[in-house]
Scaffold this active site. Structure first.
Site, PDB file in Angstrom:
ATOM      1  N   PRO A  89       0.822  -1.222   0.000  1.00  0.00           N
ATOM      2  CA  PRO A  89       0.000   0.000   0.000  1.00  0.00           C
ATOM      3  C   PRO A  89       0.847   1.258   0.000  1.00  0.00           C
ATOM      4  O   PRO A  89       1.869   1.334   0.692  1.00  0.00           O
ATOM      5  CB  PRO A  89      -0.804  -0.134   1.295  1.00  0.00           C
ATOM      6  CG  PRO A  89      -0.892  -1.600   1.522  1.00  0.00           C
ATOM      7  CD  PRO A  89       0.433  -2.152   1.065  1.00  0.00           C
ATOM      8  N   CYS A  90       0.410   2.243  -0.780  1.00  0.00           N
ATOM      9  CA  CYS A  90       1.202   3.474  -0.926  1.00  0.00           C
ATOM     10  C   CYS A  90       0.541   4.656  -0.243  1.00  0.00           C
ATOM     11  O   CYS A  90       1.040   5.769  -0.327  1.00  0.00           O
ATOM     12  CB  CYS A  90       1.394   3.794  -2.416  1.00  0.00           C
ATOM     13  SG  CYS A  90      -0.151   4.097  -3.312  1.00  0.00           S
ATOM     14  N   THR A  91      -0.570   4.435   0.483  1.00  0.00           N
ATOM     15  CA  THR A  91      -1.331   5.554   1.035  1.00  0.00           C
ATOM     16  C   THR A  91      -0.467   6.479   1.880  1.00  0.00           C
ATOM     17  O   THR A  91      -0.580   7.700   1.809  1.00  0.00           O
ATOM     18  CB  THR A  91      -2.492   5.028   1.890  1.00  0.00           C
ATOM     19  OG1 THR A  91      -3.242   4.094   1.123  1.00  0.00           O
ATOM     20  CG2 THR A  91      -3.398   6.157   2.326  1.00  0.00           C
ATOM     21  N   LEU A  93       2.633   7.013   1.647  1.00  0.00           N
ATOM     22  CA  LEU A  93       3.813   7.517   0.950  1.00  0.00           C
ATOM     23  C   LEU A  93       3.481   8.424  -0.219  1.00  0.00           C
ATOM     24  O   LEU A  93       4.314   9.194  -0.670  1.00  0.00           O
ATOM     25  CB  LEU A  93       4.658   6.340   0.445  1.00  0.00           C
ATOM     26  CG  LEU A  93       5.260   5.465   1.554  1.00  0.00           C
ATOM     27  CD1 LEU A  93       5.874   4.214   0.961  1.00  0.00           C
ATOM     28  CD2 LEU A  93       6.293   6.242   2.344  1.00  0.00           C
ATOM     29  N   SER A  94       2.260   8.331  -0.745  1.00  0.00           N
ATOM     30  CA  SER A  94       1.906   9.124  -1.916  1.00  0.00           C
ATOM     31  C   SER A  94       1.647  10.571  -1.527  1.00  0.00           C
ATOM     32  O   SER A  94       1.417  10.903  -0.367  1.00  0.00           O
ATOM     33  CB  SER A  94       0.662   8.547  -2.591  1.00  0.00           C
ATOM     34  OG  SER A  94      -0.475   8.751  -1.788  1.00  0.00           O
TER      35      SER A  94
END
Length: 399
Positions: A89-91, A93-94
């Site tokens: 999951p990139c939540t 980090l985005s």
């Protein structure tokens, strides 16, 4: 099935792979298109698994485990696998997230991936890949990327880092970071710069506390500058999915003067063209902005109206607007023939918006991962030709 590499080495079965944070299976499409066989997959969202199974159907030799990765144990995974792929999951980090970094509750699941690899011990695959947003490279001043590399180092992997934009393969701006870990990295080290290792990544290679490598890779296609119109689903001007006049007028009324000028020029041009548009919040006000080029913006998870992308059909004095369709999302992710029968619209948009583009995975697997697992002199092309999955989806669909 036997794969014969350039050095005449025979491989009796396709190299097997594990697919962590599998989503709707786009990494699997790319890996299997390059000759791997995905033996095991995991995700925690039932809607994504429903799409996954609706596309792939029952697959002999494949298991999908639905549930929290925190419940997965290394000892329960298939043995003899060559590759572990993780699109964590990139939540956190985005740019759209809270930027909590690897300490965040969602992106922190990376550490569960590391735990599982550790638990696999002698059965640990020789090659691993972590795919995430490019924000990982700068999160906490670069410390998160260094921590990820260091974690792989602790398991015996040397790490290469690449930045690949899906725009090199499809008309969608979608930059992503790929960490490729190998217990037996290639001897040949690329001393020169490569398009996939931009200057802002070189800090990690210059850190003497990290074990890294830079594999020599072939040239990668140049970023596309046009092509959206080819990927747009064909529909008549009378189709009910086009917004009515009131909604279209409100769309135009929200725009800045610069945006209005852009749209007016396009509308007055000869011939029809397509653009994408996002709803943004500027100074607390929701406004629509149309891209100036023939490229889609980055597809996102459709949890809110601002994340959904609209299609603008403009030219010959006319303008029409509608939401982008699930089939267009599939096309722009390089999965145009993905089966969507019975899937809800937002279920599909979320699944594709939270995935990795198929042709990016396939290029990386063919030119880097397959040579790593078959011996760097091996031929990924031979493997791809001889082991392509029956579920491989090529081309686009307009239906």
């Amino acid at each position: 099935m036997t794969i014969v590499t350039d050095d005449l080495t025979e491989i009796s079965h396709p190299p097997q792979a594990l697919e962590f944070f599998a989503g709707i299976g786009l990494a699997r499409l790319g890996l299997e298109g390059a000759g791997f066989q995905v033996a095991w997959s995991n995700d925690y969202e039932p809607d994504k698994r429903a799409l996954y199974e609706g596309n792939f159907g029952p697959s002999p030799g494949h298991e999908f485990v639905l549930g929290d990765i925190r419940e997965v144990r290394g000892a329960a995974l298939p043995t003899g696998v060559s590759l572990a792929w993780a699109s964590s999951p990139c939540t956190d980090l985005s740019l759209a997230g809270a930027r909590a970094g690897l300490r965040g509750s969602q992106s922190g699941t990376f550490w569960e991936f590391i735990r599982i690899l550790s638990e696999m011990d002698a059965d640990r695959p020789p090659v691993v890949v972590l795919e995430n947003v490019v924000g990982l490279a700068t999160s906490h001043g670069g410390e998160d990327l260094a921590a990820a590399v260091r974690a792989f180092n602790g398991l015996g992997y040397s790490v290469d880092v690449l930045a690949i934009d899906a725009r090199r393969f499809v008309p969608q701006s979608r930059p992503r970071l790929f960490l490729v870990g190998a217990t037996d990295p290639p001897d040949a080290i690329c001393q020169d710069s490569h398009d996939l290792r931009p200057d802002w990544l070189w800090r990690v290679f210059g850190d003497s506390t990290l074990r890294t490598h830079r594999a020599s890779l072939p040239p990668v296609p140049a970023p596309l500058t046009c092509g959206l119109g080819v990927y747009v689903e064909e529909m008549s001007a009378a189709d009910e999915r086009w917004w009515d006049q009131d909604r279209t007028d409100a769309f135009l009324a929200s725009m800045s003067a610069t945006q209005i000028q852009r749209v007016t020029q396009l509308r007055e041009s000869v011939g029809v063209s397509y653009r994408t548009a996002y709803r943004r919040t500027r100074a607390g006000v929701a406004v629509w902005e149309v891209r100036p080029d023939d490229i889609a913006g980055c597809l996102r998870t459709a949890r809110g109206g601002s994340s959904k992308q609209a299609v603008v059909r403009v030219g010959d004095g006319d303008l029409q607007v509608r939401w982008m369709t699930p089939r267009e999302y599939a096309n722009l992710m390089g999965a145009g023939q993905y089966r969507l029968d019975g899937a809800r619209t937002n279920q599909s948009l979320f699944g594709f918006g939270d995935a990795v583009a198929v042709p990016v995975v396939e290029w990386l697997a063919e030119h880097y991962l397959m040579p790593l697992v078959t011996g760097w002199g091996g031929s990924g092309q031979d493997a791809r030709r001889q082991t392509s999955s029956p579920h491989r989806r090529e081309g686009m669909s307009h239906g």
